[in-house]
Scaffold this active site. Sequence first.
Site, PDB file in Angstrom:
ATOM      1  N   CYS A 131       0.808  -1.224   0.000  1.00 26.23           N
ATOM      2  CA  CYS A 131       0.000   0.000   0.000  1.00 26.23           C
ATOM      3  C   CYS A 131       0.838   1.270   0.000  1.00 26.23           C
ATOM      4  O   CYS A 131       0.323   2.355   0.302  1.00 26.23           O
ATOM      5  CB  CYS A 131      -0.929   0.010   1.211  1.00 26.23           C
ATOM      6  SG  CYS A 131      -2.039  -1.408   1.281  1.00 26.23           S
ATOM      7  N   LYS A 196      -8.041   0.295  10.939  1.00 29.88           N
ATOM      8  CA  LYS A 196      -8.010  -0.807   9.985  1.00 29.88           C
ATOM      9  C   LYS A 196      -7.013  -1.850  10.482  1.00 29.88           C
ATOM     10  O   LYS A 196      -5.821  -1.587  10.584  1.00 29.88           O
ATOM     11  CB  LYS A 196      -7.601  -0.314   8.594  1.00 29.88           C
ATOM     12  CG  LYS A 196      -7.559  -1.423   7.547  1.00 29.88           C
ATOM     13  CD  LYS A 196      -7.190  -0.871   6.176  1.00 29.88           C
ATOM     14  CE  LYS A 196      -7.122  -1.978   5.146  1.00 29.88           C
ATOM     15  NZ  LYS A 196      -6.773  -1.461   3.801  1.00 29.88           N
ATOM     16  N   ARG A 206      -8.449  -9.772  -1.547  1.00 29.75           N
ATOM     17  CA  ARG A 206      -7.161  -9.772  -2.246  1.00 29.75           C
ATOM     18  C   ARG A 206      -7.219 -10.643  -3.494  1.00 29.75           C
ATOM     19  O   ARG A 206      -6.566 -10.364  -4.498  1.00 29.75           O
ATOM     20  CB  ARG A 206      -6.059 -10.217  -1.295  1.00 29.75           C
ATOM     21  CG  ARG A 206      -5.798  -9.183  -0.202  1.00 29.75           C
ATOM     22  CD  ARG A 206      -4.874  -9.676   0.886  1.00 29.75           C
ATOM     23  NE  ARG A 206      -4.754  -8.663   1.937  1.00 29.75           N
ATOM     24  CZ  ARG A 206      -4.229  -8.888   3.131  1.00 29.75           C
ATOM     25  NH1 ARG A 206      -3.775 -10.091   3.429  1.00 29.75           N
ATOM     26  NH2 ARG A 206      -4.166  -7.920   4.026  1.00 29.75           N
ATOM     27  N   ARG A 218       1.321  -6.906   5.728  1.00 31.89           N
ATOM     28  CA  ARG A 218       1.001  -5.485   5.936  1.00 31.89           C
ATOM     29  C   ARG A 218       0.944  -5.126   7.417  1.00 31.89           C
ATOM     30  O   ARG A 218       0.343  -4.118   7.802  1.00 31.89           O
ATOM     31  CB  ARG A 218      -0.333  -5.165   5.247  1.00 31.89           C
ATOM     32  CG  ARG A 218      -0.224  -5.286   3.735  1.00 31.89           C
ATOM     33  CD  ARG A 218      -1.551  -5.160   3.035  1.00 31.89           C
ATOM     34  NE  ARG A 218      -1.351  -5.225   1.583  1.00 31.89           N
ATOM     35  CZ  ARG A 218      -2.244  -5.639   0.718  1.00 31.89           C
ATOM     36  NH1 ARG A 218      -3.428  -6.032   1.143  1.00 31.89           N
ATOM     37  NH2 ARG A 218      -1.979  -5.670  -0.566  1.00 31.89           N
ATOM     38  N   GLU A 234      -5.485   6.118  16.787  1.00 34.36           N
ATOM     39  CA  GLU A 234      -5.491   6.279  15.327  1.00 34.36           C
ATOM     40  C   GLU A 234      -6.673   7.142  14.878  1.00 34.36           C
ATOM     41  O   GLU A 234      -6.530   8.037  14.044  1.00 34.36           O
ATOM     42  CB  GLU A 234      -5.575   4.905  14.656  1.00 34.36           C
ATOM     43  CG  GLU A 234      -4.303   4.082  14.713  1.00 34.36           C
ATOM     44  CD  GLU A 234      -3.305   4.480  13.633  1.00 34.36           C
ATOM     45  OE1 GLU A 234      -3.512   5.520  12.961  1.00 34.36           O
ATOM     46  OE2 GLU A 234      -2.318   3.757  13.460  1.00 34.36           O
ATOM     47  N   LYS A 249     -12.584  -1.294  10.307  1.00 33.41           N
ATOM     48  CA  LYS A 249     -12.519  -2.412   9.370  1.00 33.41           C
ATOM     49  C   LYS A 249     -11.621  -3.492   9.952  1.00 33.41           C
ATOM     50  O   LYS A 249     -10.505  -3.182  10.360  1.00 33.41           O
ATOM     51  CB  LYS A 249     -11.970  -1.914   8.031  1.00 33.41           C
ATOM     52  CG  LYS A 249     -11.861  -2.979   6.953  1.00 33.41           C
ATOM     53  CD  LYS A 249     -11.229  -2.399   5.691  1.00 33.41           C
ATOM     54  CE  LYS A 249     -11.110  -3.476   4.615  1.00 33.41           C
ATOM     55  NZ  LYS A 249     -10.397  -2.982   3.422  1.00 33.41           N
ATOM     56  N   SER A 275     -14.838  -8.807   2.879  1.00 34.49           N
ATOM     57  CA  SER A 275     -15.038  -9.968   2.014  1.00 34.49           C
ATOM     58  C   SER A 275     -15.101 -11.286   2.778  1.00 34.49           C
ATOM     59  O   SER A 275     -15.929 -12.147   2.485  1.00 34.49           O
ATOM     60  CB  SER A 275     -13.923 -10.027   0.975  1.00 34.49           C
ATOM     61  OG  SER A 275     -12.647 -10.059   1.612  1.00 34.49           O
TER      62      SER A 275
END
Length: 323
Positions: A131, A196, A206, A218, A234, A249, A275
């Site tokens: 990312c 996240k 993905r 990640r 955050e 998320k 997903s």
Amino acid sequence: MEFPVTRMRRLRKNQNIRTILTENKLNPEDFIYPLFIKEGLEDGKKEHIDTMPEQFRYSLNDAVEEASRLEEIGLSSVLLFGMPIIKDEKGSMAYSKDGIVQQAVRKFKAETDLIVITDVCMCQYTSHGHCGIIDDDEIVNDLTLNYLSKIALSHAEAGADIVAPSDMMDGRVGAIRKTLDLNGYYDTIIMSYSAKYASSFYAPFRDAVCSSPCSGDRKTYQMSPANSNEAIRETKMDIEEGADIVMVKPAMPCLDIIKIVKDEFKMPTAAYQVSGEYSMLKAGIAAGYLTTDSIYESLLSIKRAGADLIITHFTPEFLEGLI
């Protein structure tokens, strides 16, 4: 035998009573539908996503057609993800004026009245699947901010109502807000993926957009699922940097975080039923372990936790009255 003055069952005695006393209700405007748009895909040849039953990669025209169909039955908002033909180390097609998302935004704004939200990230566009910009095997935070700002600006120039940075780089909301304002896009809304997590529930996504990292993971920039105080920090930072809407998320594994974020900040709050959550429920229903009522219950739990907006692949089924 003495009975209590208060009998809670009085409030449940029939469906009409239960309906008027329902504390949380799902409404069409609560839902945001994620759409995967693949550059170069032939119209009428949508690609089924094997790990996400009944979900597809669409051509640009087919994506607009599907969204228009759903708009007629109550859809208000879409979240656009692009899949480019060309990928490189810097994800240059992510900020190209003629990139697939930029084309999509212009077409959606011209042909629908939908609120158009764009995912601002680089993973689908980079050859390495991360990312951000890589230097000596490290995801370089500050250099990446320049690219994320260029992506967000290109989306705003195309007409996006809301840009949604999902990368989890430090300082990206502030960098994007500054870039948008310097270029006159004061009214472009930022919906930040504030909390996240580095979640295993992203796996089908993905596969859907072909964005798995070529090496590593990640976890250096997405949060550990073990942490909740970090989510508050955050989110607070994103708000201070100019986020208009905050997001948690994934959703179902983080119902506690959704509640904490909503209670703490009183901000417009979104949650992404990702997903893996979608595919898990679909698999359970297909196997006969669950009924379709489980879908509605899952969505209701997200709303009850405090989400004002729910990003979910179940949006069509809700709008069509199938759940």
